[in-house]
Design a protein around this motif. Structure first.
Motif, mmCIF file in Angstrom:
data_model
loop_
_atom_site.group_PDB
_atom_site.id
_atom_site.type_symbol
_atom_site.label_atom_id
_atom_site.label_comp_id
_atom_site.label_asym_id
_atom_site.label_seq_id
_atom_site.Cartn_x
_atom_site.Cartn_y
_atom_site.Cartn_z
ATOM 1 N N PRO A 63 0.824 -1.220 0.000
ATOM 2 C CA PRO A 63 0.000 0.000 0.000
ATOM 3 C C PRO A 63 0.854 1.264 0.000
ATOM 4 N N ALA A 64 0.458 2.230 -0.796
ATOM 5 C CA ALA A 64 1.111 3.546 -0.881
ATOM 6 C C ALA A 64 2.596 3.453 -1.213
ATOM 7 N N GLY A 65 2.998 2.348 -1.833
ATOM 8 C CA GLY A 65 4.404 2.181 -2.186
ATOM 9 C C GLY A 65 5.298 1.972 -0.979
ATOM 10 N N ALA A 66 4.708 1.643 0.146
ATOM 11 C CA ALA A 66 5.458 1.449 1.390
ATOM 12 C C ALA A 66 5.950 0.007 1.471
ATOM 13 N N LYS A 73 14.893 -0.615 1.839
ATOM 14 C CA LYS A 73 13.626 -0.096 1.317
ATOM 15 C C LYS A 73 12.836 0.621 2.414
ATOM 16 N N PHE A 74 12.889 0.067 3.615
ATOM 17 C CA PHE A 74 12.220 0.707 4.746
ATOM 18 C C PHE A 74 12.829 2.079 5.024
ATOM 19 N N ARG A 75 14.154 2.145 5.083
ATOM 20 C CA ARG A 75 14.836 3.425 5.311
ATOM 21 C C ARG A 75 14.504 4.439 4.216
ATOM 22 N N ASN A 76 14.518 3.990 2.976
ATOM 23 C CA ASN A 76 14.203 4.892 1.864
ATOM 24 C C ASN A 76 12.781 5.429 1.982
ATOM 25 N N PHE A 77 11.848 4.572 2.352
ATOM 26 C CA PHE A 77 10.470 5.033 2.503
ATOM 27 C C PHE A 77 10.377 6.069 3.617
ATOM 28 N N VAL A 78 10.965 5.774 4.763
ATOM 29 C CA VAL A 78 10.897 6.701 5.894
ATOM 30 C C VAL A 78 11.589 8.021 5.536
ATOM 31 N N SER A 79 12.716 7.956 4.851
ATOM 32 C CA SER A 79 13.422 9.177 4.456
ATOM 33 C C SER A 79 12.557 10.078 3.593
ATOM 34 N N GLY A 80 11.815 9.492 2.674
ATOM 35 C CA GLY A 80 10.981 10.279 1.775
ATOM 36 C C GLY A 80 9.590 10.595 2.295
ATOM 37 N N ASN A 81 9.184 9.919 3.354
ATOM 38 C CA ASN A 81 7.814 10.063 3.874
ATOM 39 C C ASN A 81 7.808 10.110 5.398
ATOM 40 N N ARG A 107 7.271 2.587 20.156
ATOM 41 C CA ARG A 107 7.126 3.809 19.360
ATOM 42 C C ARG A 107 8.224 4.809 19.713
ATOM 43 N N ASP A 108 8.527 4.903 20.993
ATOM 44 C CA ASP A 108 9.577 5.823 21.440
ATOM 45 C C ASP A 108 10.931 5.421 20.850
ATOM 46 N N SER A 109 11.211 4.122 20.840
ATOM 47 C CA SER A 109 12.484 3.642 20.289
ATOM 48 C C SER A 109 12.588 3.927 18.798
ATOM 49 N N ILE A 110 11.504 3.676 18.052
ATOM 50 C CA ILE A 110 11.520 3.951 16.616
ATOM 51 C C ILE A 110 11.681 5.448 16.370
ATOM 52 N N ASN A 111 10.972 6.253 17.138
ATOM 53 C CA ASN A 111 11.085 7.710 17.030
ATOM 54 C C ASN A 111 12.526 8.163 17.271
ATOM 55 N N CYS A 112 13.138 7.630 18.291
ATOM 56 C CA CYS A 112 14.520 7.985 18.633
ATOM 57 C C CYS A 112 15.467 7.573 17.507
ATOM 58 N N TRP A 113 15.286 6.383 16.989
ATOM 59 C CA TRP A 113 16.130 5.877 15.906
ATOM 60 C C TRP A 113 16.029 6.778 14.677
ATOM 61 N N ILE A 114 14.812 7.170 14.312
ATOM 62 C CA ILE A 114 14.622 8.065 13.163
ATOM 63 C C ILE A 114 15.257 9.432 13.446
ATOM 64 N N SER A 115 15.032 9.957 14.647
ATOM 65 C CA SER A 115 15.571 11.265 15.027
ATOM 66 C C SER A 115 17.092 11.302 14.974
ATOM 67 N N LYS A 116 17.716 10.164 15.217
ATOM 68 C CA LYS A 116 19.183 10.086 15.174
ATOM 69 C C LYS A 116 19.727 9.786 13.775
ATOM 70 N N GLY A 117 18.850 9.787 12.770
ATOM 71 C CA GLY A 117 19.298 9.581 11.406
ATOM 72 C C GLY A 117 19.304 8.121 10.954
#
Length: 120
Positions: A63-66, A73-81, A107-117
């Motif tokens: 769905p939605a190209g996700a 692929k997961f990182r690329n999707f998150v980077s663009g969306n 959710r907090d761990s995923i948020n932190c991981w994304i926030s740290k690049g």
């Protein structure tokens, strides 16, 4: 008349006793207060994604190209969306995964991981 007053009194007691004056505060979503001290590996985050998301979000029909079939692929999707991913998966209003939002700690761990690049 006494029966009527007794019933109204019992009803009033029941209604009053069922009210909660100190309701639990709604989940405000991921908290990043201690994110600086956390080391969240990509393998941990992607393991969560594999267990909760790749059943639907994998391959050309995702769905939605996700397409989350690989970590790249997961990182690329998150980077663009990123905003959409944060809203749909890790915010207080998260509606993914459809069988129930992820726990606050996850959710907090995923948020932190994304926030740290999204480090390895």
């Amino acid at each position: 008349m006494k029966t009527y007053l007794l019933l109204i009194s019992l009803l009033a007691v029941a209604v009053y006793s069922c009210t909660n004056k100190e309701a639990i505060a709604p989940d405000s979503g991921p908290q990043t207060g201690d994110c600086d001290s956390k080391q969240i590996p990509a393998a941990y985050v992607y393991g969560i994604i594999q267990s909760n998301c790749t059943r639907c979000h994998s391959g050309a029909t995702a769905p939605a190209g996700a397409d989350f079939s690989t970590l790249e692929k997961f990182r690329n999707f998150v980077s663009g969306n990123e905003a959409t991913f944060r809203l749909r998966v890790i915010s207080a209003q998260a509606d993914m995964p459809p069988r129930g939002a992820l726990g606050a700690g996850i959710r907090d761990s995923i948020n932190c991981w994304i926030s740290k690049g999204m480090p390895e």
